[in-house]
Design a protein around this motif. Structure first.
Motif, PDB file in Angstrom:
ATOM      1  N   ILE A 253     -29.538-120.152 -17.498  1.00 26.84           N
ATOM      2  CA  ILE A 253     -30.174-120.239 -18.817  1.00 26.84           C
ATOM      3  C   ILE A 253     -31.570-119.623 -18.781  1.00 26.84           C
ATOM      4  CG2 ILE A 253     -31.045-121.828 -20.565  1.00 26.84           C
ATOM      5  CD1 ILE A 253     -28.026-121.545 -20.558  1.00 26.84           C
ATOM      6  N   LEU A 254     -32.335-119.860 -17.716  1.00 28.65           N
ATOM      7  CA  LEU A 254     -33.661-119.266 -17.605  1.00 28.65           C
ATOM      8  C   LEU A 254     -33.587-117.744 -17.657  1.00 28.65           C
ATOM      9  CD1 LEU A 254     -35.437-121.452 -14.875  1.00 28.65           C
ATOM     10  CD2 LEU A 254     -36.084-121.249 -17.290  1.00 28.65           C
ATOM     11  N   GLU A 255     -32.594-117.157 -16.985  1.00 30.56           N
ATOM     12  CA  GLU A 255     -32.448-115.702 -16.995  1.00 30.56           C
ATOM     13  C   GLU A 255     -32.092-115.187 -18.381  1.00 30.56           C
ATOM     14  OE1 GLU A 255     -31.035-115.222 -12.324  1.00 30.56           O
ATOM     15  OE2 GLU A 255     -29.566-115.105 -13.947  1.00 30.56           O
ATOM     16  N   THR A 265     -30.860-121.238 -30.008  1.00 31.70           N
ATOM     17  CA  THR A 265     -30.208-122.243 -29.170  1.00 31.70           C
ATOM     18  C   THR A 265     -28.699-122.259 -29.397  1.00 31.70           C
ATOM     19  OG1 THR A 265     -30.637-123.935 -30.851  1.00 31.70           O
ATOM     20  CG2 THR A 265     -32.257-123.705 -29.083  1.00 31.70           C
ATOM     21  N   GLU A 266     -28.258-121.862 -30.623  1.00 33.76           N
ATOM     22  CA  GLU A 266     -26.814-121.828 -30.873  1.00 33.76           C
ATOM     23  C   GLU A 266     -26.149-120.743 -30.033  1.00 33.76           C
ATOM     24  OE1 GLU A 266     -28.346-118.571 -33.409  1.00 33.76           O
ATOM     25  OE2 GLU A 266     -29.025-120.588 -32.860  1.00 33.76           O
ATOM     26  N   LEU A 267     -26.895-119.660 -29.750  1.00 27.81           N
ATOM     27  CA  LEU A 267     -26.356-118.610 -28.885  1.00 27.81           C
ATOM     28  C   LEU A 267     -26.344-119.077 -27.436  1.00 27.81           C
ATOM     29  CD1 LEU A 267     -25.361-115.649 -29.258  1.00 27.81           C
ATOM     30  CD2 LEU A 267     -27.637-114.934 -28.511  1.00 27.81           C
ATOM     31  N   LEU A 268     -27.391-119.751 -27.012  1.00 24.61           N
ATOM     32  CA  LEU A 268     -27.436-120.253 -25.636  1.00 24.61           C
ATOM     33  C   LEU A 268     -26.345-121.274 -25.381  1.00 24.61           C
ATOM     34  CD1 LEU A 268     -31.280-120.684 -24.993  1.00 24.61           C
ATOM     35  CD2 LEU A 268     -29.725-119.077 -23.863  1.00 24.61           C
ATOM     36  N   ALA A 269     -25.965-121.992 -26.412  1.00 24.62           N
ATOM     37  CA  ALA A 269     -24.931-123.011 -26.237  1.00 24.62           C
ATOM     38  C   ALA A 269     -23.608-122.405 -25.783  1.00 24.62           C
ATOM     39  CB  ALA A 269     -24.735-123.778 -27.543  1.00 24.62           C
ATOM     40  N   ARG A 270     -23.410-121.111 -26.051  1.00 24.60           N
ATOM     41  CA  ARG A 270     -22.178-120.454 -25.600  1.00 24.60           C
ATOM     42  C   ARG A 270     -22.135-120.254 -24.083  1.00 24.60           C
ATOM     43  NH1 ARG A 270     -21.191-115.496 -29.890  1.00 24.60           N
ATOM     44  NH2 ARG A 270     -21.711-116.631 -31.814  1.00 24.60           N
ATOM     45  N   PHE A 271     -23.312-120.331 -23.447  1.00 22.16           N
ATOM     46  CA  PHE A 271     -23.385-120.000 -22.027  1.00 22.16           C
ATOM     47  C   PHE A 271     -23.472-121.221 -21.121  1.00 22.16           C
ATOM     48  CE2 PHE A 271     -25.417-116.375 -24.249  1.00 22.16           C
ATOM     49  CZ  PHE A 271     -24.509-115.384 -23.896  1.00 22.16           C
ATOM     50  N   GLY A 272     -23.613-122.415 -21.690  1.00 18.47           N
ATOM     51  CA  GLY A 272     -23.698-123.584 -20.830  1.00 18.47           C
ATOM     52  C   GLY A 272     -23.896-124.839 -21.645  1.00 18.47           C
ATOM     53  N   ARG A 323     -24.073-109.610 -21.212  1.00 17.44           N
ATOM     54  CA  ARG A 323     -23.652-110.867 -21.834  1.00 17.44           C
ATOM     55  C   ARG A 323     -24.414-111.111 -23.142  1.00 17.44           C
ATOM     56  NH1 ARG A 323     -24.665-115.365 -17.603  1.00 17.44           N
ATOM     57  NH2 ARG A 323     -23.479-116.695 -19.042  1.00 17.44           N
ATOM     58  N   LEU A 324     -25.720-110.830 -23.131  1.00 12.87           N
ATOM     59  CA  LEU A 324     -26.512-111.003 -24.339  1.00 12.87           C
ATOM     60  C   LEU A 324     -26.042-110.069 -25.456  1.00 12.87           C
ATOM     61  CD1 LEU A 324     -30.079-111.313 -22.734  1.00 12.87           C
ATOM     62  CD2 LEU A 324     -28.949-113.083 -24.089  1.00 12.87           C
ATOM     63  N   ALA A 325     -25.825-108.804 -25.109  1.00 10.63           N
ATOM     64  CA  ALA A 325     -25.395-107.830 -26.121  1.00 10.63           C
ATOM     65  C   ALA A 325     -24.052-108.223 -26.722  1.00 10.63           C
ATOM     66  CB  ALA A 325     -25.319-106.434 -25.501  1.00 10.63           C
ATOM     67  N   GLU A 326     -23.119-108.605 -25.873  1.00  3.04           N
ATOM     68  CA  GLU A 326     -21.778-108.970 -26.361  1.00  3.04           C
ATOM     69  C   GLU A 326     -21.830-110.212 -27.238  1.00  3.04           C
ATOM     70  OE1 GLU A 326     -19.701-109.340 -22.710  1.00  3.04           O
ATOM     71  OE2 GLU A 326     -19.359-107.184 -22.456  1.00  3.04           O
ATOM     72  N   ALA A 327     -22.691-111.166 -26.879  1.00  5.30           N
ATOM     73  CA  ALA A 327     -22.779-112.404 -27.658  1.00  5.30           C
ATOM     74  C   ALA A 327     -23.341-112.143 -29.055  1.00  5.30           C
ATOM     75  CB  ALA A 327     -23.636-113.428 -26.917  1.00  5.30           C
ATOM     76  N   VAL A 328     -24.403-111.321 -29.135  1.00  8.19           N
ATOM     77  CA  VAL A 328     -25.004-111.038 -30.442  1.00  8.19           C
ATOM     78  C   VAL A 328     -24.076-110.162 -31.275  1.00  8.19           C
ATOM     79  CG1 VAL A 328     -26.970-109.964 -31.618  1.00  8.19           C
ATOM     80  CG2 VAL A 328     -27.346-111.348 -29.562  1.00  8.19           C
ATOM     81  N   GLU A 329     -23.425-109.191 -30.659  1.00  6.28           N
ATOM     82  CA  GLU A 329     -22.480-108.338 -31.396  1.00  6.28           C
ATOM     83  C   GLU A 329     -21.324-109.162 -31.955  1.00  6.28           C
ATOM     84  OE1 GLU A 329     -22.816-103.911 -29.360  1.00  6.28           O
ATOM     85  OE2 GLU A 329     -21.628-105.450 -28.371  1.00  6.28           O
ATOM     86  N   SER A 330     -20.859-110.096 -31.185  1.00  6.11           N
ATOM     87  CA  SER A 330     -19.733-110.907 -31.660  1.00  6.11           C
ATOM     88  C   SER A 330     -20.129-111.785 -32.842  1.00  6.11           C
ATOM     89  CB  SER A 330     -19.205-111.788 -30.521  1.00  6.11           C
ATOM     90  OG  SER A 330     -20.167-112.775 -30.154  1.00  6.11           O
TER      91      SER A 330
END
Length: 866
Positions: A253-255, A265-272, A323-330
């Protein structure tokens, strides 16, 4: 005196300068007299340094210095081990024994990191302070657990607890300039303050890293930071200690936050799991703020991101970015900034990005004036098949970056398919040739060719607008207004046309004297956020405000324009032009040191040759001349001759006006007057009344009012605002030798925040009064002139060169100071053990020498005596 043991507050040994903290030092001095003080603050905030500095300033105390540590805390009285002898073999009260061993006349305890004291040492400190056997200066880390005896020090009001905040922006500048031994560019200082968040330890390491890598270097007498921030191994270790141990999930999450902040935070929730982010927030490694309807996560300190990213290898970095790019694009690129963020992540992760995405990201970066990023995106779009649009964007960006030859080369790659693309090409090429390369004939030929080839009326209209812009910069106001009428007669203007025309309308009015109309246009268009358009409006707002004599408004416009440069990346034009405008306002206010600093900051940003070098170097020469340094002013003018690429009025007249004062500073008053008159004549012939009025008043200031008075009287009815009328009255009073009018003119100049003008008018009034035999009035005027000139540190104009300090004896100064405070003659006599008559006689002599008649006037003057 001090005890025969070493001071352990070792911050005093660092060469890093002690800066700021003046108020805190004073508070510490007062607190010590009452019992003591505990300085609390975060690690690295400068507690130990401040404590050591305070200890060094306190006299007549025996100092006992202690530094607590975790290791020493394992032993009773461990922190005091170097101060105490071996304990006695027979049984005694250890606290009383230790206190007795430390007993001294006027003992001052200096305890660093008191939160780490062992229980016995903490009790000893508490005992000594409570029983008034010692004064205390101690430091503790905010939020760290501390022994009960330490907490009781401030909880029981035995000492004062003082929270030490990070360095302010101003204190950071002071520290940087002390450490580097020279002026630091404002934007660079602000950047270092933001990244360090005012933490002196972090600031020092950033400076050392910048010096080592060359990112922080001196040029043109100014230290500047260029490029990315560097992180040394020592700095990374410091930050790593702050971050502490993290789990794999926390690191993940820090990275993501380090590369993606601010991130929802809703985007971060997808990662953990949500609990991971909560733990990081609890540990103060991440902050979460409410912005609108979103929760956004950021790292708690800018340097945390540097440290986290430094630990990611190339492959790990690319994986995080992908991972960031794919999450925002989706999620559908729902926000305005998403295009820029995803485009950057795609480029940095080595994955492909669509040309349209890159072009949209480039547009957003360009609007934000993040020109370095915009260039990168434009080049990527061109390589990905973005066509003419990408190449045109690249050329404009290179132009804004002052890389005019490269911009011209980029345009050669453009292949336009219709009038729209051809018009864009023509505009970019003509403006780059004219402003960047100084090749006006070629620029006009490009416009003429396009106008002949255009098949659409709107395309011909667009070409005409660019021609109007060139006419205006050439100083041809008549042709500018006529051409503007023709452009508007060609049909309704679109938004871009209006954005080009409104600044021209404001500029024409500002320079020909219709300043109030200009200001109305500026205010009407200020809500627009397009940077180039807004910058032009603000520029003419400065001019119009100066014409009417409204310095606060001029300062406001200049500051707003400068912020455009600060907020929009590497946009030198705004930083240089508005930096010079801010210096202009400071010069008029007599703040010559600040004006010189601003000029040097602006000049350090100039490219080798540019259109806006004239205004910047002209202002620099003007300031130097006002300080009496004619040789340096002439050097600046010679530099300007090589650095400018145009002979337009925005280049020529600032240099002409400065040359007047450079000649005066060199002793050539006749040459200065002639230059000012020639400048006024040329400006008047072009309807450039803003310059004409200033040049004519310069003639008045130089003692040749009779040559300027008739024309100034005419201009009073042609130029808006009270300032030109005041200039005319100044000239008339000098010609008629009317001392009282000059006194009034001086007061009105001061009311307009023009203290140098006020001082010069007062000095001229002194001469007129003297010639008429009004000796008391002459002395009053000279005293006023001296006082005003003294408030403008460094000013040396011809009218002020021969002012001298009014002579008062020590006794006269003493009595005058008390009278200025409002004391009656009897009160002064009682205080100084004098007779009332003696006091009255001294005050009469003071009034005579200073030319004042009452205590109120005396109060305005006496503070100038050191």
């Amino acid at each position: 005196m001090s005890m025969a043991y070493s001071t352990t507050l070792d911050a005093v040994r660092t060469p890093w300068p002690f800066a700021g903290r003046t108020a805190q030092l004073a508070a510490i001095g007062q607190a010590v007299q009452a019992g003591g003080v505990v300085l609390a603050g975060a690690a690295g905030v400068g507690k130990s340094r401040l404590a050591a500095h305070a200890v060094g300033r306190i006299e007549d105390f025996t100092v006992a210095s202690v530094r607590a540590s975790e290791a020493a805390a394992e032993l009773p009285f461990g922190a005091f081990a170097h101060l105490l002898p071996a304990p006695p073999e027979h049984q005694v009260n250890p606290l009383k024994w230790a206190a007795g061993e430390l007993r001294a006349d006027r003992l001052l305890l200096a305890v660093d990191d008191a939160h780490l004291l062992d229980a016995a040492s903490a009790a000893l400190v508490h005992h000594l302070v409570r029983h008034d056997e010692a004064r205390l200066i101690a430091t503790v880390r905010s939020g760290a657990p501390a022994p009960d005896a330490v907490i009781a020090l401030w909880k029981d009001d035995l000492v004062q607890r003082l929270e030490l905040a990070p360095l302010s922006s101003e204190e950071t500048v002071e520290a940087l300039e002390g450490a580097l031994g020279g002026l630091v560019e404002g934007r660079s200082a602000h950047r270092l303050w933001q990244v360090s968040q005012g933490n002196p330890l972090f600031l020092r390491e950033l400076v050392l890293a910048g010096r080592a890598t060359g990112a922080l270097a001196v040029g043109g007498e100014l230290w500047r930071w260029t490029g990315e921030l560097a992180v040394t191994t020592r700095l990374r270790e410091l930050v790593d200690r702050r971050i502490g141990a993290v789990t794999d999930a926390e690191r993940d999450i820090l990275e993501l936050v380090a590369y993606g902040e601010p991130i929802g935070t809703e985007l971060l929730a997808r990662f953990g799991p949500a609990g991971v982010l909560e733990r990081l927030e609890d540990r103060q490694l991440v902050t979460v703020s409410v912005e609108g309807r979103r929760l956004l996560a950021r790292l708690a300190h800018p340097l945390y991101g540097q440290a986290v990213r430094a630990r990611c290898g190339t492959l790990r970095t690319r994986r995080v970015l992908r991972r960031l790019a794919e999450a925002v694009e989706s999620a559908g690129l729902r926000r305005r900034e998403d295009a820029v963020r995803v485009a950057i992540w795609r480029l940095d992760s080595g994955t492909t990005a669509h040309p349209r995405l890159l072009l949209e990201a480039c547009r957003m970066a360009r609007l934000a004036r993040d020109l370095t990023l915009a260039e990168r995106l434009a080049r990527a779009a061109s390589a990905a098949g973005g066509g003419a649009e990408a190449d045109l964007n690249l050329s404009r960006i290179l132009h804004y970056l002052d890389r005019y030859e490269e911009a011209d080369e980029a345009l050669k790659a453009v292949r336009f398919a219709d009038d729209g693309e051809r018009t864009e090409y023509t505009a970019a090429r003509a403006l780059n040739l004219y402003w960047g390369l100084g090749r006006e004939p070629e620029a006009r030929a490009v416009l003429k060719e396009m106008e002949a080839a255009a098949t659409e009326p709107w395309a011909r209209q667009a070409v005409r607008i660019i021609k109007v812009v060139m006419d205006f910069f050439a100083g041809d106001l008549d042709e500018t207004e006529a051409e503007l009428d023709r452009v508007q007669a060609m049909g309704p203007l679109d938004k871009r046309g209006l954005q080009a025309v409104m600044p021209l309308q404001a500029g024409v009015r500002a320079f020909d004297g219709r300043a109030r109309q200009a200001l109305a246009i500026v205010e009407q268009g200020r809500s627009d956020t397009f940077p180039s358009y807004l910058a032009s409006l603000l520029q003419y707002g400065v001019t119009a405000a100066l014409v009417v004599g409204d310095l606060p408004a001029a300062e406001g416009y200049a500051t707003a324009g400068f912020r455009l440069g600060e907020e929009h990346g590497a946009w030198n034009r705004a930083l240089v032009e508005f930096g010079a405008d801010r210096a202009h306002v400071c010069r008029l206010r007599g703040q010559l040191d600040e004006a010189l600093r601003l000029c040097r900051e602006a000049a350090a940003r100039l490219p080798r040759r540019s259109l806006y070098a004239g205004a910047c170097l002209g202002e620099l020469a003007h300031v130097l001349a006002m300080r009496g340094d004619g040789a340096a002013a002439q050097d600046a003018l010679r530099t300007a001759a090589d650095a400018t690429v145009s002979d337009g009025h925005l280049v020529v007249f600032p240099l002409r006006l400065a040359r007047t004062w450079a000649l005066a500073a060199g002793g050539d008053l006749a040459g200065a007057v002639k230059n000012a008159l020639d400048t006024a004549t040329h400006a008047g012939a072009q309807r450039l009344r803003a310059y004409e009025v200033t040049a004519l008043h310069d003639v008045v200031r130089l003692g040749a009012a009779h040559l300027a008075a008739p024309r100034l009287a005419e201009l009073t009815g042609e130029v808006d605002g009270p300032l030109v009328a005041l200039f005319s009255r100044h000239a008339a009073a000098c010609v008629s030798k009317h001392g009282a009018d000059l006194d009034a003119v001086s007061a009105e100049f001061l009311a307009l925040q023009l203290p140098v003008h006020a001082a010069e008018a007062a000095a001229q009034a002194g001469v007129v009064h003297d010639e008429a035999g009004r000796l008391r009035a002459a002395q009053a005027a000279r005293t006023r002139a001296w006082s005003l000139a003294r408030s403008c540190l460094g000013v040396r104009t011809p009218a002020l060169l021969h002012l001298v300090l009014p002579e008062l004896t020590a006794r006269q100064r003493e009595i005058a100071a008390l009278a200025a405070e409002g004391l009656t003659n009897r009160q002064i006599a009682d205080r100084l053990v004098l007779s009332i008559r003696t006091v009255a006689n001294h005050l009469g002599a003071v009034y005579e020498r200073l030319g004042v008649g009452d205590r109120a006037a005396l109060g305005e003057i006496i503070g100038q005596f050191d």
